[in-house]
Design a protein around this motif. Structure first.
Motif, PDB file in Angstrom:
ATOM      1  N   PRO A 185      39.528 -71.443  42.064  1.00 51.60           N
ATOM      2  CA  PRO A 185      39.587 -70.833  40.730  1.00 51.60           C
ATOM      3  C   PRO A 185      40.140 -71.756  39.648  1.00 51.60           C
ATOM      4  CG  PRO A 185      41.198 -69.825  42.189  1.00 51.60           C
ATOM      5  CD  PRO A 185      40.348 -70.725  43.027  1.00 51.60           C
TER       6      PRO A 185
ATOM      7  N   PRO B 177      36.547 -71.633  37.440  1.00 56.34           N
ATOM      8  CA  PRO B 177      36.826 -70.195  37.375  1.00 56.34           C
ATOM      9  C   PRO B 177      35.571 -69.323  37.289  1.00 56.34           C
ATOM     10  CG  PRO B 177      37.564 -71.285  35.367  1.00 56.34           C
ATOM     11  CD  PRO B 177      37.120 -72.355  36.304  1.00 56.34           C
ATOM     12  N   GLY B 178      34.552 -69.781  36.604  1.00 58.10           N
ATOM     13  CA  GLY B 178      33.328 -68.990  36.484  1.00 58.10           C
ATOM     14  C   GLY B 178      32.630 -68.809  37.822  1.00 58.10           C
TER      15      GLY B 178
ATOM     16  N   GLN C  31      34.616 -66.563  40.174  1.00 54.51           N
ATOM     17  CA  GLN C  31      34.449 -65.136  39.875  1.00 54.51           C
ATOM     18  C   GLN C  31      33.142 -64.613  40.456  1.00 54.51           C
ATOM     19  OE1 GLN C  31      36.845 -63.163  38.370  1.00 54.51           O
ATOM     20  NE2 GLN C  31      35.524 -61.531  39.131  1.00 54.51           N
ATOM     21  N   LYS C  32      32.062 -65.402  40.359  1.00 53.53           N
ATOM     22  CA  LYS C  32      30.779 -65.001  40.933  1.00 53.53           C
ATOM     23  C   LYS C  32      30.889 -64.857  42.447  1.00 53.53           C
ATOM     24  CE  LYS C  32      27.845 -67.127  37.448  1.00 53.53           C
ATOM     25  NZ  LYS C  32      26.850 -68.164  37.193  1.00 53.53           N
TER      26      LYS C  32
ATOM     27  N   TYR D 292      33.657 -64.284  44.184  1.00 51.59           N
ATOM     28  CA  TYR D 292      34.503 -63.122  44.471  1.00 51.59           C
ATOM     29  C   TYR D 292      33.707 -61.820  44.308  1.00 51.59           C
ATOM     30  CZ  TYR D 292      37.981 -59.506  44.173  1.00 51.59           C
ATOM     31  OH  TYR D 292      38.680 -58.341  44.383  1.00 51.59           O
ATOM     32  N   ASP D 293      32.937 -61.723  43.232  1.00 52.25           N
ATOM     33  CA  ASP D 293      32.146 -60.517  42.994  1.00 52.25           C
ATOM     34  C   ASP D 293      31.105 -60.312  44.094  1.00 52.25           C
ATOM     35  OD1 ASP D 293      33.596 -60.046  40.682  1.00 52.25           O
ATOM     36  OD2 ASP D 293      32.060 -60.885  39.350  1.00 52.25           O
TER      37      ASP D 293
END
Length: 107
Positions: free
Chosen positions: A32, A36-37, A40-41, A43-44
Protein backbone atom coordinates in the motif's frame (compact mmCIF):
# COMPACT_ATOMS: atom_id res chain seq x y z
CA UNK A 1 -12.57 -4.39 -16.28
CA UNK A 2 -10.84 -7.37 -14.71
CA UNK A 3 -12.65 -9.87 -12.55
CA UNK A 4 -11.39 -10.48 -9.01
CA UNK A 5 -10.00 -13.80 -10.22
CA UNK A 6 -8.03 -12.15 -13.02
CA UNK A 7 -6.76 -9.45 -10.68
CA UNK A 8 -5.50 -12.03 -8.17
CA UNK A 9 -4.23 -14.22 -11.05
CA UNK A 10 -6.13 -17.35 -10.00
CA UNK A 11 -8.78 -19.61 -11.49
CA UNK A 12 -12.43 -19.49 -10.59
CA UNK A 13 -12.07 -22.98 -9.11
CA UNK A 14 -9.58 -21.82 -6.47
CA UNK A 15 -10.35 -22.65 -2.85
CA UNK A 16 -10.15 -20.35 0.19
CA UNK A 17 -6.48 -21.15 0.89
CA UNK A 18 -5.39 -20.59 -2.71
CA UNK A 19 -7.25 -17.29 -2.83
CA UNK A 20 -5.65 -16.13 0.42
CA UNK A 21 -2.17 -17.13 -0.79
CA UNK A 22 -2.70 -15.28 -4.07
CA UNK A 23 -3.94 -12.22 -2.18
CA UNK A 24 -0.88 -12.18 0.10
CA UNK A 25 1.45 -12.64 -2.86
CA UNK A 26 -0.17 -9.72 -4.69
CA UNK A 27 0.03 -7.53 -1.57
CA UNK A 28 3.76 -8.28 -1.35
CA UNK A 29 4.12 -7.27 -5.01
CA UNK A 30 1.99 -4.13 -4.58
CA UNK A 31 2.31 -2.86 -1.00
CA UNK A 32 0.00 0.00 0.00
CA UNK A 33 2.81 2.46 0.64
CA UNK A 34 4.24 2.02 -2.88
CA UNK A 35 1.09 1.49 -4.94
CA UNK A 36 -2.03 2.50 -2.98
CA UNK A 37 -4.36 2.39 -5.99
CA UNK A 38 -3.39 -1.14 -6.99
CA UNK A 39 -3.42 -2.28 -3.36
CA UNK A 40 -7.02 -1.05 -3.04
CA UNK A 41 -8.04 -2.97 -6.18
CA UNK A 42 -6.37 -6.11 -4.83
CA UNK A 43 -8.05 -5.70 -1.44
CA UNK A 44 -11.46 -5.13 -3.04
CA UNK A 45 -11.01 -8.20 -5.27
CA UNK A 46 -10.06 -10.34 -2.28
CA UNK A 47 -12.98 -9.00 -0.29
CA UNK A 48 -15.42 -10.02 -3.05
CA UNK A 49 -14.27 -13.66 -3.19
CA UNK A 50 -12.58 -14.37 0.15
CA UNK A 51 -15.14 -16.95 1.30
CA UNK A 52 -17.37 -19.50 -0.34
CA UNK A 53 -20.46 -17.45 0.45
CA UNK A 54 -18.94 -14.29 -1.02
CA UNK A 55 -17.85 -16.16 -4.16
CA UNK A 56 -21.39 -17.46 -4.66
CA UNK A 57 -22.82 -13.98 -4.14
CA UNK A 58 -20.31 -12.57 -6.64
CA UNK A 59 -21.26 -15.20 -9.23
CA UNK A 60 -24.97 -14.56 -8.72
CA UNK A 61 -25.11 -10.78 -8.49
CA UNK A 62 -22.08 -9.26 -10.22
CA UNK A 63 -21.93 -9.37 -13.93
CA UNK A 64 -18.92 -8.83 -16.10
CA UNK A 65 -19.72 -7.09 -19.35
CA UNK A 66 -18.01 -8.46 -22.43
CA UNK A 67 -15.24 -6.41 -23.96
CA UNK A 68 -17.01 -4.11 -26.45
CA UNK A 69 -14.37 -4.60 -29.14
CA UNK A 70 -14.58 -8.40 -28.92
CA UNK A 71 -18.36 -8.26 -28.93
CA UNK A 72 -18.35 -6.01 -32.00
CA UNK A 73 -15.90 -8.32 -33.79
CA UNK A 74 -18.16 -11.31 -33.17
CA UNK A 75 -21.29 -9.41 -34.20
CA UNK A 76 -19.63 -8.15 -37.38
CA UNK A 77 -18.28 -11.59 -38.21
CA UNK A 78 -14.63 -10.56 -37.94
CA UNK A 79 -14.07 -13.05 -35.15
CA UNK A 80 -15.52 -16.52 -35.29
CA UNK A 81 -15.95 -19.26 -32.76
CA UNK A 82 -13.36 -22.04 -32.78
CA UNK A 83 -14.28 -24.92 -35.05
CA UNK A 84 -15.74 -28.01 -33.39
CA UNK A 85 -14.86 -31.47 -34.64
CA UNK A 86 -18.03 -33.28 -33.54
CA UNK A 87 -21.69 -32.46 -33.09
CA UNK A 88 -21.38 -33.23 -29.38
CA UNK A 89 -18.47 -30.81 -29.01
CA UNK A 90 -20.46 -28.13 -30.86
CA UNK A 91 -23.48 -28.70 -28.59
CA UNK A 92 -21.31 -28.45 -25.45
CA UNK A 93 -19.60 -25.30 -26.70
CA UNK A 94 -22.93 -23.71 -27.60
CA UNK A 95 -24.43 -24.64 -24.24
CA UNK A 96 -21.46 -23.11 -22.37
CA UNK A 97 -21.58 -19.90 -24.39
CA UNK A 98 -25.33 -19.46 -24.06
CA UNK A 99 -25.05 -20.19 -20.34
CA UNK A 100 -22.26 -17.66 -19.95
CA UNK A 101 -24.21 -15.08 -21.94
CA UNK A 102 -27.33 -15.61 -19.83
CA UNK A 103 -25.37 -15.40 -16.59
CA UNK A 104 -23.52 -12.29 -17.75
CA UNK A 105 -26.73 -10.49 -18.62
CA UNK A 106 -28.77 -12.04 -15.80
CA UNK A 107 -31.24 -13.63 -18.20
Amino acid sequence: MKTPYELLEISEQSNDDQIKQAYLAMVRRHPPERDPGMFQKIYDAYDLISSEEKRLAFQLFHRQMPDPVELAEVLLGKRSAPACSTAEEFAETLQRRVGSFCRAFKL
